[in-house]
Design an enzyme around this catalytic site. Structure first.
Site, short mmCIF file in Angstrom:
data_model
loop_
_atom_site.label_atom_id
_atom_site.label_comp_id
_atom_site.label_asym_id
_atom_site.label_seq_id
_atom_site.Cartn_x
_atom_site.Cartn_y
_atom_site.Cartn_z
N THR A 147 -59.65 -13.20 8.61
CA THR A 147 -59.24 -11.81 8.44
C THR A 147 -60.14 -11.10 7.43
O THR A 147 -60.62 -11.73 6.47
CB THR A 147 -57.76 -11.74 8.00
OG1 THR A 147 -57.41 -10.39 7.78
CG2 THR A 147 -57.48 -12.54 6.76
N SER A 182 -52.43 -11.15 -0.20
CA SER A 182 -51.07 -11.68 0.07
C SER A 182 -51.19 -13.19 0.23
O SER A 182 -52.29 -13.72 0.44
CB SER A 182 -50.48 -11.07 1.36
OG SER A 182 -51.12 -11.64 2.50
N TYR A 184 -50.28 -14.74 2.78
CA TYR A 184 -50.82 -14.93 4.13
C TYR A 184 -52.34 -14.86 4.11
O TYR A 184 -53.03 -15.75 4.62
CB TYR A 184 -50.27 -13.85 5.10
CG TYR A 184 -51.25 -13.56 6.21
CD1 TYR A 184 -51.49 -14.50 7.21
CD2 TYR A 184 -52.02 -12.38 6.22
CE1 TYR A 184 -52.45 -14.26 8.20
CE2 TYR A 184 -52.96 -12.15 7.20
CZ TYR A 184 -53.17 -13.09 8.18
OH TYR A 184 -54.12 -12.86 9.15
N HIS A 185 -52.89 -13.79 3.53
CA HIS A 185 -54.35 -13.65 3.51
C HIS A 185 -54.99 -14.84 2.78
O HIS A 185 -56.06 -15.31 3.16
CB HIS A 185 -54.76 -12.32 2.85
CG HIS A 185 -54.48 -11.10 3.70
ND1 HIS A 185 -53.34 -10.34 3.56
CD2 HIS A 185 -55.17 -10.52 4.70
CE1 HIS A 185 -53.36 -9.33 4.43
NE2 HIS A 185 -54.46 -9.42 5.14
N LYS A 188 -55.72 -17.90 4.89
CA LYS A 188 -56.96 -17.82 5.67
C LYS A 188 -58.17 -18.24 4.82
O LYS A 188 -59.13 -18.80 5.33
CB LYS A 188 -57.18 -16.39 6.17
CG LYS A 188 -56.10 -15.89 7.11
CD LYS A 188 -56.26 -16.49 8.48
CE LYS A 188 -55.39 -15.81 9.51
NZ LYS A 188 -55.49 -16.43 10.82
P1 NAD Z 1 -49.03 -13.14 16.93
O1 NAD Z 1 -47.95 -13.44 15.96
O2 NAD Z 1 -48.79 -12.08 17.94
O3 NAD Z 1 -49.45 -14.47 17.71
C1 NAD Z 1 -49.61 -15.71 17.07
C2 NAD Z 1 -49.22 -16.77 18.09
O4 NAD Z 1 -49.45 -18.04 17.50
C3 NAD Z 1 -47.74 -16.70 18.48
O5 NAD Z 1 -47.60 -16.77 19.88
C4 NAD Z 1 -47.13 -17.92 17.79
O6 NAD Z 1 -46.03 -18.46 18.49
C5 NAD Z 1 -48.32 -18.87 17.73
N1 NAD Z 1 -48.23 -19.82 16.62
C6 NAD Z 1 -48.00 -19.55 15.31
N2 NAD Z 1 -47.96 -20.69 14.61
C7 NAD Z 1 -48.18 -21.70 15.49
C8 NAD Z 1 -48.25 -23.12 15.37
N3 NAD Z 1 -48.04 -23.72 14.20
N4 NAD Z 1 -48.49 -23.86 16.47
C9 NAD Z 1 -48.68 -23.24 17.67
N5 NAD Z 1 -48.61 -21.91 17.86
C10 NAD Z 1 -48.37 -21.15 16.76
O7 NAD Z 1 -50.34 -12.80 16.07
P2 NAD Z 1 -51.64 -12.00 16.53
O8 NAD Z 1 -51.49 -10.60 16.07
O9 NAD Z 1 -51.95 -12.28 17.93
O10 NAD Z 1 -52.73 -12.69 15.59
C11 NAD Z 1 -53.42 -13.83 16.08
C12 NAD Z 1 -54.38 -14.33 15.02
O11 NAD Z 1 -55.32 -13.32 14.71
C13 NAD Z 1 -53.72 -14.73 13.71
O12 NAD Z 1 -54.33 -15.89 13.20
C14 NAD Z 1 -54.00 -13.56 12.81
O13 NAD Z 1 -54.04 -13.97 11.48
C15 NAD Z 1 -55.34 -13.08 13.32
N6 NAD Z 1 -55.53 -11.65 13.09
C16 NAD Z 1 -54.67 -10.73 13.65
C17 NAD Z 1 -54.87 -9.38 13.41
C18 NAD Z 1 -53.95 -8.32 13.97
O14 NAD Z 1 -54.09 -7.15 13.61
N7 NAD Z 1 -53.02 -8.67 14.88
C19 NAD Z 1 -55.95 -8.97 12.62
C20 NAD Z 1 -56.80 -9.94 12.06
C21 NAD Z 1 -56.57 -11.28 12.29
N1 USQ Z 2 -49.53 0.48 5.51
C1 USQ Z 2 -49.01 1.75 5.31
N2 USQ Z 2 -47.90 2.09 5.99
C2 USQ Z 2 -47.27 1.27 6.88
C3 USQ Z 2 -47.80 -0.02 7.07
C4 USQ Z 2 -48.93 -0.38 6.38
O1 USQ Z 2 -49.55 2.54 4.53
O2 USQ Z 2 -46.25 1.66 7.45
C5 USQ Z 2 -50.76 0.08 4.81
C6 USQ Z 2 -50.65 -1.21 4.02
O3 USQ Z 2 -50.18 -0.98 2.72
C7 USQ Z 2 -52.09 -1.72 4.07
C8 USQ Z 2 -52.63 -1.19 5.39
O4 USQ Z 2 -51.74 -0.17 5.82
O5 USQ Z 2 -52.85 -1.15 3.04
C9 USQ Z 2 -52.72 -2.25 6.50
O6 USQ Z 2 -51.44 -2.84 6.68
P1 USQ Z 2 -51.09 -3.60 8.04
O7 USQ Z 2 -49.68 -4.07 7.94
O8 USQ Z 2 -51.47 -2.77 9.20
O9 USQ Z 2 -52.14 -4.81 8.01
P2 USQ Z 2 -52.19 -6.14 7.14
O10 USQ Z 2 -50.97 -6.38 6.37
O11 USQ Z 2 -53.48 -6.13 6.38
O12 USQ Z 2 -52.25 -7.26 8.27
C10 USQ Z 2 -52.76 -7.02 9.58
C11 USQ Z 2 -52.33 -8.21 10.43
C12 USQ Z 2 -52.97 -9.48 9.87
C13 USQ Z 2 -54.47 -9.29 9.76
C14 USQ Z 2 -54.84 -8.04 8.97
C15 USQ Z 2 -56.31 -7.71 9.07
O13 USQ Z 2 -50.92 -8.33 10.41
O14 USQ Z 2 -52.68 -10.57 10.72
O15 USQ Z 2 -55.05 -10.40 9.15
O16 USQ Z 2 -54.15 -6.90 9.55
S1 USQ Z 2 -56.96 -7.10 7.53
O17 USQ Z 2 -56.13 -5.98 7.11
O18 USQ Z 2 -58.32 -6.73 7.78
O19 USQ Z 2 -56.84 -8.20 6.58
#
Ligand code: NAD
Ligand code: USQ
Length: 415
Positions: A147, A182, A184-185, A188
């Protein structure tokens, strides 16, 4: 086709489902591995995707009915080696695209249990994957979703994974410093270090895709109601642009956290699947971890809200913007200049955020307006509850969102 067998881990999720279909449509032999835990978290936290999504079996059956293409399914937890290893051995992938992690920053900040579970599951899953590759698929290429948030918001340009440093007259190219926002971050960041180490010692090959916030829909998931992708808008898993679009449609003020100067990287889901395809086609040499920054544009949160407000107003919607107390601890005004040249050099043709894309997201929200649960919209996770920082923040503004009770554990957050 080279690298034709691809295992999509997390293939039932938002990015994974779109990627699995995209690769299958291109002729790859695709397998999905998922433990369906995201559906479980939705149920236990009383949230739901805006769009009604079919079960994974129905999804795969619909794809086969429409295209004649088969997708193998492994219901397995990456964090359980006894479930993962046989799947890797059986499927024998050329490439593994790993999306299967807990991906919500707010979810990881609920309480100790959520933080521990996020890091344990994510880090263990990736570590298991590295051992399974070493033992059963040492030639395979791991394409791992990282991420952009791993980097944080440093006051210098963000490079793609590595930075050249001169220190006391010597020079080296080293991993770029990470300041994630976070637990979470942070998971990664730990993954990136483990992957880098495994590549160095075992000669594995991997690509870390530091992806920005994803929005929109891919081409293949719109073909049939049973292929529909998820669309998260709730305060826990909903991402910012999705949330603004749903808020505009239901007449809720667009929820800009704090000043709104937080700048983030963004990417259209159509480009996500294209980037994964490009990464699969361009593996690094054995022993190397290559890092690509996977985003196409950057926006401040306030800029995004203003874009949504403009498009919504053109459609006759009344969209107001509300600066809410920020539940997160993050800089609300900062320098941000991140590089993203690697995937463009490999041939990515970006879909930039156009008004038409926002309009399509508003259309989707309008189509499913009756499924919007207003109680899901407000954020209910604070980054720093009970600290001087948390108290100062809440006393200066409107009452802070309801916090989960300490006993909430990993089950219901609200109600
Ligand atoms: P999502 O929650 O929609 O999908 C994740 C999938 O992984 C789900 O189907 C879940 O059941 C499966 N999963 C989770 N833990 C598991 C485990 N231990 N074993 C097997 N399956 C498991 O998430 P997404 O939005 O599709 O994101 C996918 C990936 O991309 C994540 O790693 C996330 O960190 C990364 N990512 C997402 C975004 C975003 O904006 N959605 C941005 C940057 C990075
Ligand atoms: N934010 C608002 N209002 C809202 C929701 C969010 O102002 O209602 C702000 C947050 O404070 C943050 C930004 O928008 O500054 C992004 O928040 P987000 O919830 O859209 O994204 P984030 O928490 O960073 O996580 C999402 C995905 C995660 C991925 C990440 C990419 O859930 O899986 O890793 O985006 S990145 O942001 O580049 O790390």
């Amino acid at each position: 086709m080279a690298n034709k067998r691809v295992l999509v881990v997390g293939g039932d999720g938002y990015c994974g489902w779109a990627t699995a279909l995209h690769l299958s449509a291109l002729g790859y032999e695709v397998g999905i591995l998922d433990n369906l835990i995201r559906r479980h978290w939705d149920a236990t936290h009383h949230i739901d995707t805006l769009t009604p999504i079919a079960t994974i079996d129905r999804r795969i059956a619909a794809w086969q009915r429409l295209t004649g293409r088969k997708i193998d399914l492994f219901i397995a937890d990456v964090a359980e080696y006894g479930q993962l290893a046989p799947a890797i051995e059986t499927f024998a992938p050329d490439s593994i695209v790993h999306f299967g992690e807990q991906r919500s920053a707010p979810f990881s900040m609920v309480d100790r249990e959520h933080a521990v579970m996020t890091q344990t599951m994510n880090v263990t899953g990736t570590l298991n994957m590295l051992f399974a590759m070493r033992d059963f698929a040492p030639q395979a290429h791991l394409v791992k979703l990282g991420t952009m948030g791993e980097y944080g918001t440093p006051n210098i340009d963000i490079e793609e994974g590595y930075i050249e440093i001169q220190h006391n007259g010597r020079r080296d190219v080293l991993p770029y410093p990470k300041q994630p926002g976070s637990f979470y971050h942070l998971s990664k960041v730990h993954d990136s270090d483990n992957i880098s180490f495994a590549c160095r010692i075992w000669g594995l090959r991997a690509t870390d895709l530091n992806q920005g916030v994803v929005y929109g829909n891919s081409n293949e998931t719109g073909d049939d109601p049973e292929l529909v992708n998820r669309f998260d808008y709730d305060g826990l898993f909903g991402t910012v642009l999705n949330r603004f679009c749903v808020e505009a449609v239901v007449g809720h003020p667009l929820s800009v956290y704090g000043a709104g100067g937080q700048t983030r990287s963004f990417i259209d889901l159509r480009d996500t699947v294209a980037c994964v395809e490009l990464s699969i086609a361009n593996p690094p040499d054995p022993g190397r971890l290559q890092v690509f920054n996977q985003f196409t544009e950057t926006f401040s949160v306030l800029e995004l809200a203003e874009r949504v407000q403009r498009v919504a107003t053109q459609r006759g919607l009344t969209a107001t913007i509300e600066h809410r107390e920020n539940p997160r601890v993050e800089r609300e005004a900062h320098y941000y200049n991140a590089k993203n040249t690697s995937l463009l050099a490999l041939g990515l043709q970006p879909h930039l955020l156009e008004d038409a894309t926002i309009a399509a997201m508003l259309d989707l929200a309008e189509l499913h307006r009756d499924r919007v649960d207003l109680a899901q919209i407000d954020p209910n996770v604070q980054w720093a509850p009970g600290t001087s920082r948390g108290r100062n923040a809440s006393s200066a503004h409107a009452p802070s969102p309801i916090l989960p009770p300490a006993s909430a554990s990993l089950t219901p957050l609200r109600r």
